[in-house]
Design an enzyme around this catalytic site. Structure first.
Site, mmCIF file in Angstrom:
data_model
loop_
_atom_site.group_PDB
_atom_site.id
_atom_site.type_symbol
_atom_site.label_atom_id
_atom_site.label_comp_id
_atom_site.label_asym_id
_atom_site.label_seq_id
_atom_site.Cartn_x
_atom_site.Cartn_y
_atom_site.Cartn_z
ATOM 1 N N ALA A 125 47.887 14.868 42.298
ATOM 2 C CA ALA A 125 46.450 14.676 42.471
ATOM 3 C C ALA A 125 45.755 14.570 41.127
ATOM 4 O O ALA A 125 46.368 14.767 40.067
ATOM 5 C CB ALA A 125 45.864 15.838 43.271
ATOM 6 N N GLN A 126 44.460 14.222 41.196
ATOM 7 C CA GLN A 126 43.619 14.277 40.010
ATOM 8 C C GLN A 126 42.357 15.057 40.346
ATOM 9 O O GLN A 126 41.950 15.163 41.503
ATOM 10 C CB GLN A 126 43.303 12.892 39.483
ATOM 11 C CG GLN A 126 42.518 11.995 40.402
ATOM 12 C CD GLN A 126 42.467 10.568 39.852
ATOM 13 O OE1 GLN A 126 43.508 9.982 39.533
ATOM 14 N NE2 GLN A 126 41.256 10.005 39.737
ATOM 15 N N ASP A 281 54.684 27.323 39.782
ATOM 16 C CA ASP A 281 54.544 26.193 38.856
ATOM 17 C C ASP A 281 53.695 26.555 37.641
ATOM 18 O O ASP A 281 52.657 25.942 37.391
ATOM 19 C CB ASP A 281 53.902 25.025 39.618
ATOM 20 C CG ASP A 281 54.244 23.678 39.001
ATOM 21 O OD1 ASP A 281 55.188 23.621 38.201
ATOM 22 O OD2 ASP A 281 53.559 22.692 39.322
#
Length: 950
Positions: A125-126, A281
């Site tokens: 995603a952004q 992450d």
């Protein structure tokens, strides 16, 4: 997606480096570094370009590599770190369309302002900054169009690659890793899941709570609030911060980078060990640093998370602490608990690997040095592996020592490596052991400290077999709530039947797993009663005689005035060696685990008294049973362990639950010793006024802290547990111990099968666990553990229709040499009964009575190897042996009663005494006088209470 670009770039980079290695030989030393830097720069650009083109999962791989500054050259780090948040952005039209579709409103209806240029663009995603209609500043995370299909296709292709690698190179089987990714990665594609994850982690870390400054293991981090979410759009609170890898801005704001990264590490330790739910992450793109003082870390992106079960969380904590403290037993046990199985026994190499895994991070500038050290360690381990498995160089390269790798710890491993890479990329040296230890300890201690009142599972849930067992369990709960019991087992037989089979508590101070019926407890001098039984078994088989001189069996023993010592002197504690080896073992306690050195020491000892002249308990010397072990091996021509199996383990069907020197593979069932500090203090004070205690033991009791810490620490080590120390090193379950004494109380008659509903069944474990065959790197379907006991490798099978295991005789043609005889029952039982001993006067032999009385010191505490037990009125009623700390094996001859008590919190014996008082009272049988000294009828004077140290 075609694999051609990947293969092309891989081989291009590979052959580039191979050619460079050749070219390097003709290059000046001053130019070599420059040559390698150019090659790495060129290859890093190729890899980055390919990953950007491929998108999806390959970006994830690139993000991971970009954090490994501790092992990769700087060129790769500098280029691949763009993948963390600086990928080429998607078109604004595409972003707006997805927002409209997901939220069902136009951009104008949703936002007062929406920045066209994204704050960051990553693999899935952004993120854009925006202002909602109510004026709140937010960030909007929008999933790339079509990324779900790309990720799923990438996973499919990655699975194919991994399958091929596992087939071509079995030692590189990454299937558990890719299987875990296939399970977890798709969850990142649903932002509703990420929203729930973010809320849960924020709540766990107390990001919105006002904790007291004394709150244990509090972490100082920030996490944005969730405003709104759909599957492809996530709106969060905007937090003003700078990127973690923006070194210039961090320096301008005066941020302490060391403290910053340590706080991030603490946050992850909290998530893993306390919450059991963590972000998987932690690359630099998923962190910001708040601009407002005190410049706290801001944690972002909770799409990839992992939830740990309580047992797995405890196993990971145990693995971490075992690595930090060099505890081989706990480390191997933690592997078993988490499902990690090895194909061979290499505890030293496993410990080294664990230490590497949790090692202190090093700055990126030291990456080459770190990689060289790791390569050297790997080569060293491979040589050990090659020698142990007797493999050639080709075979050892293809051998995979891991038989089963649990997918549940893949994400955990990734997080630890990412954190190390994070600190390395920032040029920091972070000690993860010091940071994570309090969190790992707290998860274990919080469970261990829950006694019966707070832990509904403290008592192992098995049916109550009798009224006395019901009352016993109530007593154990009282003792547990009083902090007198950590973990305990009690098993008792009456008239050949099981009437008590109870397990309660936990396995250790840092091991909150519940005690099971098959748990193995170290029982110290209880071992002597087992080894003494082995000597009687050899005498019964006419392989030894009580009147034999020890020097005739073991010639080296006869020096320095020991030529007059006979077997019965050793058994009766009248050999005059009561203080032998005490000074040696005090200087070096580990000497007790060295077989050859112990034998060498005992040959040099000089008796303090004439044989048979004085009975003094040979407690610390270990001499009499060290002698016996050589008697046993010389007399039978078999090894000690083989005799133990043949004499008792197989006939009694107690496989896997009684050892003197544990084999590899049982570590996960071991209880860990600790001390009752109050009792140990009383013990040291009492020693000053107890002249009957051996001088060697008195000297050891002067310092209570030494006993409280050194003794459990020594006997908790893998070296001590695996060593054969016949007087102090038995590991057993209470039910195996009780069954052993149930056979002895019936003159060797083997009791009926252990009739208790407790699982697993007694005797169901393989006595010597086996590792997977090194010749096969794949699991054999339908195969089960089995064991070979006979010399030709065949298993000693059970006889048809028999309820016992027949033991192979040395001469299969001679029935008289059978290890088990058939005789009439001695207690009104007219049926044929399997027996271990043929001697009808075996009880007299055990206690040194009747025809055997002349072999013992008149009025002494010991018979021939066993401690005599008297009633309150002085009548001889039974025999047995207790151990330091309270573990006990005992039987009452007339009442056909036997009991085994095992515990892991060492005390003076008061816990065992309370158990014995209750059981004997309920069964209306005499209480052994040894336990009367703990009774309330005796004045509360410590000088009158001798500990159970026999």
């Amino acid at each position: 997606m075609t694999m051609m670009p990947i293969s092309y770039i891989f081989f291009l980079c590979f052959f580039n480096l191979q050619a460079l290695q050749v070219r390097e030989k003709w290059t000046k030393s001053s130019k070599k570094d420059e040559l390698w830097e150019k090659a790495h720069e060129c290859n890093a650009k190729r890899v980055l370009k390919l990953i950007v083109e491929l998108e999806g999962l390959w970006v994830k791989l690139g993000q991971y590599l970009s954090t490994r500054a501790d092992v990769l050259p700087p060129a790769y780090i500098n280029h691949l770190k763009q993948l963390q948040d600086s990928l080429p952005p998607r078109k604004l039209e595409e972003v707006c369309l997805i927002i409209n579709q997901e939220l069902g409103k136009s951009m104008d209806d949703l936002f007062l302002n929406f920045d066209n240029i994204p704050l960051a663009t990553a693999s899935i995603a952004q993120v854009h900054r925006a202002t909602l209609r109510d004026g709140q500043d937010v960030v909007v995370k929008v999933q790339h169009e079509g990324i779900k299909e790309i990720i799923l296709e990438d996973l499919k292709n990655a699975k194919s690659i991994v399958d091929w690698i596992a087939w071509a190179e079995p030692q590189y089987n990454f299937n558990p890793m890719i299987d875990e990714w296939c399970k977890e990665a798709p969850k990142e594609l649903n932002f509703n899941i990420e929203a729930d994850n973010t809320r849960e982690v924020s709540r766990n870390l107390g990001c919105k709570s006002n904790f007291d400054d004394n709150f244990i293991n509090r972490v100082e981090v920030l996490i944005p609030d969730i405003i709104m979410s759909t599957e492809k759009v996530l709106i969060l609170e905007y937090m003003d911060g700078i990127r973690l890898n923006d070194s210039v801005s961090l320096q301008e704001m005066g941020v302490d980078k060391q403290k910053l990264v340590e706080e991030i590490s603490r946050a992850y330790a909290h998530q893993i060990y306390i919450d059991g739910f963590f972000n998987g992450d932690p690359h630099p793109g998923n962190f910001l640093v708040s601009k407002a003082p005190p410049h706290r870390p801001i944690l972002l992106d909770f799409g990839l998370t992992k939830r740990l079960s309580s047992p797995l969380k405890q196993a990971l904590a145990k693995m971490f602490l075992a690595s930090a403290e060099g505890d081989h037993v706990a480390l191997l046990s933690s592997f078993t608990e988490m499902g990690l199985k090895l194909r061979l026994d290499v505890p030293e190499q496993v410990m080294e690997i664990a230490n590497v895994f949790f090692r202190t991070s090093t700055p990126a500038a030291e990456a080459a040095k770190t990689m060289k050290a790791l390569a050297q360690q790997r080569d060293k381990n491979m040589k050990v592996l090659q020698e142990k498995m007797k493999l050639n160089e080709k075979q050892v390269k293809r051998f995979n020592p891991v038989d089963a790798f649990p997918g549940d710890i893949i994400i955990f491993s990734r997080v630890i490596n990412l954190l190390r890479g994070l600190s390395s990329s920032m040029g920091l040296r972070v000690n993860y052991v010091d940071i994570m230890r309090p969190f790992a300890e707290s998860v274990l201690q919080s469970n261990v400290n829950k006694g019966p009142a707070a832990n509904p599972n403290w008592m192992h849930d098995t049916p109550i077999l009798s009224n006395v067992e019901n009352k016993l369990r109530k007593l154990l709960i009282e003792l547990g709530n009083a902090d007198k019991v950590l973990g305990i087992q009690v098993c008792a037989y009456k008239d050949g039947e099981v009437i008590i089979d109870t397990a309660a508590g936990v396995l250790g101070r840092y091991d909150p797993r519940p005690v099971q019926p098959d748990s193995l407890f170290p029982v110290f001098s209880v071992s002597k009663g087992i080894t003494a039984g082995m000597v009687h078994w050899l005498v019964d088989k006419r392989k030894l005689d009580f009147s034999d001189k020890v020097e005739n069996i073991w010639p080296e023993f006869g020096s320095d005035g020991k030529d007059k010592i006979k077997v019965h002197h050793v058994l009766n504690h009248t050999a005059g060696l009561q203080n032998a080896m005490s000074s040696v073992t005090r200087e070096n306690p580990l000497l007790l685990t060295d077989w050859d050195e112990c034998l060498n020491c005992i040959t040099k000892m000089v008796p303090e008294t004439e044989p048979g002249g004085q009975q003094s308990y040979h407690y610390l010397s270990f001499g009499w049973l060290i002698n016996i072990i050589f008697m046993i091996q010389h007399a039978s021509k078999k090894k000690f362990q083989e005799i133990l199996e043949e004499a008792f383990i197989q006939p009694l069907n107690i496989n896997g639950e009684l050892y003197i020197g544990i084999p590899p593979g049982v570590e996960s069932r071991l209880a860990t010793l600790t001390s009752d500090a109050e009792d140990i203090k009383r013990l040291s004070e009492m020693a000053k006024s107890r002249p009957d205690i051996p001088a060697s033991f008195q000297s050891h009791m002067q310092d209570p802290s030494e006993i409280a810490s050194a003794l459990p620490a020594l006997f908790n080590t893998l070296f001590a547990r695996r060593a054969i120390i016949p007087s102090a090193n038995a590991h057993c379950s209470a039910r195996a111990l009780a069954r052993y004494y149930a056979a002895l109380v019936d003159q060797g008659a083997i009791p009926p099968p252990h009739a208790s509903p407790a699982e697993p069944k007694l005797g169901s474990h393989p006595h010597i666990p086996k590792f997977t065959s090194p010749k096969s790197t794949k699991k054999q379907k339908g195969s089960k553990h089995s064991r070979n006991n006979s010399k030709d490798g065949s298993f000693a099978k059970k006889a048809s229709g028999a309820n016992y295991t027949k033991v192979p005789s040395e001469d299969v043609s001679s029935s008289s040499s059978s290890s088990i005889s058939v005789a009439r029952g001695e207690h009104g039982n007219d049926q044929t009964t399997a027996k271990i001993f043929t001697n009808s006067r075996i009880h007299d032999a055990f206690v040194g009575a009747g025809d055997y009385e002349e072999l013992t010191l008149p009025g002494g505490q010991f018979g021939l190897g066993f401690k005599r037990s008297y009633s309150e009125d002085g009548k001889l009623i039974g025999f047995g042996h207790s151990g330091l700390g309270g573990s006990t094996g005992y039987c009452d001859i007339e009442n056909r009663f036997s009991i085994g008590v095992t515990l892991n919190k060492l005390n003076m014996g008061g816990v065992t005494a309370k158990i014995m008082q209750l059981v004997c009272s309920e069964l209306n049988i005499p209480l052994p006088a040894d336990f009367y000294r703990f009774s309330e009828r005796i004045a509360d004077d410590d000088s009158n209470i001798a500990p159970l140290i026999n």
